[in-house]
Design a protein around this motif. Structure first.
Motif, PDB file in Angstrom:
ATOM      1  N   ASN A   1      -3.341  96.331  35.663  1.00  0.00           N
ATOM      2  CA  ASN A   1      -2.851  95.476  34.164  1.00  0.00           C
ATOM      3  C   ASN A   1      -1.642  96.060  33.825  1.00  0.00           C
ATOM      4  O   ASN A   1      -1.173  95.512  32.855  1.00  0.00           O
ATOM      5  CB  ASN A   1      -4.062  95.507  33.168  1.00  0.00           C
ATOM      6  N   GLU A   2      -1.087  97.075  34.462  1.00  0.00           N
ATOM      7  CA  GLU A   2       0.373  97.402  33.871  1.00  0.00           C
ATOM      8  C   GLU A   2       1.168  96.355  34.239  1.00  0.00           C
ATOM      9  O   GLU A   2       2.236  96.236  33.880  1.00  0.00           O
ATOM     10  CB  GLU A   2       0.620  98.660  34.701  1.00  0.00           C
ATOM     11  N   LEU A   3       0.880  95.630  35.461  1.00  0.00           N
ATOM     12  CA  LEU A   3       1.732  94.742  35.888  1.00  0.00           C
ATOM     13  C   LEU A   3       1.643  93.440  35.276  1.00  0.00           C
ATOM     14  O   LEU A   3       2.555  92.587  35.445  1.00  0.00           O
ATOM     15  CB  LEU A   3       1.601  94.528  37.462  1.00  0.00           C
TER      16      LEU A   3
ATOM     17  N   PRO B   1      -7.491  86.083  29.176  1.00  0.00           N
ATOM     18  CA  PRO B   1      -6.196  86.645  29.378  1.00  0.00           C
ATOM     19  C   PRO B   1      -5.942  86.481  30.711  1.00  0.00           C
ATOM     20  O   PRO B   1      -6.588  86.277  31.630  1.00  0.00           O
ATOM     21  CB  PRO B   1      -6.317  88.476  28.924  1.00  0.00           C
ATOM     22  N   LEU B   2      -4.391  86.487  31.140  1.00  0.00           N
ATOM     23  CA  LEU B   2      -3.947  86.047  32.320  1.00  0.00           C
ATOM     24  C   LEU B   2      -3.734  87.361  33.092  1.00  0.00           C
ATOM     25  O   LEU B   2      -2.555  87.985  33.484  1.00  0.00           O
ATOM     26  CB  LEU B   2      -2.716  85.527  32.289  1.00  0.00           C
ATOM     27  N   PHE B   3      -4.819  88.178  33.376  1.00  0.00           N
ATOM     28  CA  PHE B   3      -4.947  89.663  34.030  1.00  0.00           C
ATOM     29  C   PHE B   3      -4.923  89.759  35.503  1.00  0.00           C
ATOM     30  O   PHE B   3      -5.023  90.433  36.302  1.00  0.00           O
ATOM     31  CB  PHE B   3      -5.889  90.406  33.340  1.00  0.00           C
ATOM     32  N   LYS B   4      -4.827  88.395  36.144  1.00  0.00           N
ATOM     33  CA  LYS B   4      -5.117  88.123  37.638  1.00  0.00           C
ATOM     34  C   LYS B   4      -4.019  88.063  38.260  1.00  0.00           C
ATOM     35  O   LYS B   4      -3.808  88.127  39.604  1.00  0.00           O
ATOM     36  CB  LYS B   4      -6.213  87.225  37.864  1.00  0.00           C
ATOM     37  N   VAL B   5      -2.702  87.712  37.687  1.00  0.00           N
ATOM     38  CA  VAL B   5      -1.522  87.152  38.752  1.00  0.00           C
ATOM     39  C   VAL B   5      -0.266  87.758  37.851  1.00  0.00           C
ATOM     40  O   VAL B   5      -0.151  87.718  36.699  1.00  0.00           O
ATOM     41  CB  VAL B   5      -1.585  85.671  38.976  1.00  0.00           C
ATOM     42  N   ALA B   6       0.669  87.818  38.769  1.00  0.00           N
ATOM     43  CA  ALA B   6       2.130  88.131  38.320  1.00  0.00           C
ATOM     44  C   ALA B   6       2.865  88.247  39.533  1.00  0.00           C
ATOM     45  O   ALA B   6       2.713  88.485  40.436  1.00  0.00           O
ATOM     46  CB  ALA B   6       1.986  89.725  37.553  1.00  0.00           C
ATOM     47  N   ALA B   7       4.139  87.991  39.162  1.00  0.00           N
ATOM     48  CA  ALA B   7       5.371  87.922  40.105  1.00  0.00           C
ATOM     49  C   ALA B   7       5.689  89.597  40.162  1.00  0.00           C
ATOM     50  O   ALA B   7       5.687  90.206  39.202  1.00  0.00           O
ATOM     51  CB  ALA B   7       6.397  87.288  39.640  1.00  0.00           C
ATOM     52  N   VAL B   8       5.758  89.956  41.537  1.00  0.00           N
ATOM     53  CA  VAL B   8       5.974  91.328  41.587  1.00  0.00           C
ATOM     54  C   VAL B   8       7.102  91.675  42.744  1.00  0.00           C
ATOM     55  O   VAL B   8       7.205  90.801  43.551  1.00  0.00           O
ATOM     56  CB  VAL B   8       4.908  92.078  42.066  1.00  0.00           C
ATOM     57  N   ALA B   9       7.728  92.871  42.713  1.00  0.00           N
ATOM     58  CA  ALA B   9       8.581  93.424  43.711  1.00  0.00           C
ATOM     59  C   ALA B   9       7.855  94.470  44.466  1.00  0.00           C
ATOM     60  O   ALA B   9       7.184  95.451  43.810  1.00  0.00           O
ATOM     61  CB  ALA B   9       9.678  94.044  43.129  1.00  0.00           C
ATOM     62  N   VAL B  10       8.007  94.682  45.704  1.00  0.00           N
ATOM     63  CA  VAL B  10       7.353  95.782  46.314  1.00  0.00           C
ATOM     64  C   VAL B  10       8.604  96.544  47.135  1.00  0.00           C
ATOM     65  O   VAL B  10       9.196  96.015  47.631  1.00  0.00           O
ATOM     66  CB  VAL B  10       6.461  95.084  47.455  1.00  0.00           C
ATOM     67  N   THR B  11       8.171  97.849  47.151  1.00  0.00           N
ATOM     68  CA  THR B  11       9.292  98.845  47.478  1.00  0.00           C
ATOM     69  C   THR B  11       8.718  99.915  48.134  1.00  0.00           C
ATOM     70  O   THR B  11       7.636 100.638  47.579  1.00  0.00           O
ATOM     71  CB  THR B  11      10.207  99.274  46.433  1.00  0.00           C
ATOM     72  N   LYS B  12       9.136 100.438  49.153  1.00  0.00           N
ATOM     73  CA  LYS B  12       8.385 101.534  50.160  1.00  0.00           C
ATOM     74  C   LYS B  12       9.056 102.973  49.196  1.00  0.00           C
ATOM     75  O   LYS B  12      10.252 102.974  48.937  1.00  0.00           O
ATOM     76  CB  LYS B  12       8.817 101.478  51.553  1.00  0.00           C
TER      77      LYS B  12
END
Length: 167
Positions: free
Chosen positions: A101-103, A115-126
């Motif tokens: 939920n930080e995201l 609440p919309l706690f199930k989806v979000a646009a994210v960036a992934v980085t190694k």
């Protein structure tokens, strides 16, 4: 390091319940899935230079977390992060961000008021190499690694092993 954009989905897993305040104390469940992980499609992971167990950062407009990568059969372009891992069992001096939920955004469905706690646009980085250590993700259910992956049944040892019933 490469960064990729995806949609994040969060949800339940077979081993834990809610934020693990009870199941996190069950030795077999905690050994089977002791920490958060992030599920990535192998093709997406390859584009980002990520392999099984690598430490990755997942960030959104709201926040960021860190988790070990589990390469599995998830749909390309989608990232899955279980929402069971928060901060109740972490040392307050070492609180690595790991709560899903930080995201997510602070918004509600206009009809259901959920609440919309199930989806979000994210960036992934190694962030760091795994050095051969797999993620702490379970190997049954949606988190099951590809059949040709060299991943042990669980990081928790024999007491934490479970099968999918397909064996």
């Amino acid at each position: 390091m490469q960064e990729g954009r995806s949609r994040r989905g969060g949800g339940r897993t077979v081993y834990q319940f809610h934020t693990r305040t009870k199941t996190g104390r069950a030795p077999q469940l905690n050994q089977a899935a002791p920490d958060v992980w992030v599920e990535l499609n192998p093709a997406d992971a390859a584009r980002f230079g990520i392999v099984e167990g690598d430490l990755v950062g997942v960030s959104s407009a709201r926040g960021a977390i860190q988790a070990r990568a589990r390469l599995c059969g998830i749909r390309p372009g989608v990232v899955f992060l279980p929402f069971h891992y928060g901060y109740f069992d972490q040392d307050p001096a070492d609180r690595t961000p790991r709560a899903a939920n930080e995201l997510t955004i602070t918004a509600w469905d206009p009809v259901s008021k959920q609440p919309l706690f199930k989806v979000a646009a994210v960036a992934v980085t190694k962030l760091a190499d795994a050095r051969g250590v797999p993620s702490p993700a379970p190997t049954v259910g949606g988190s099951a690694p590809p059949a040709d992956a060299d991943v042990p049944p669980t990081v928790g040892g024999p007491a934490a092993e479970a099968t999918s019933g397909k064996e």
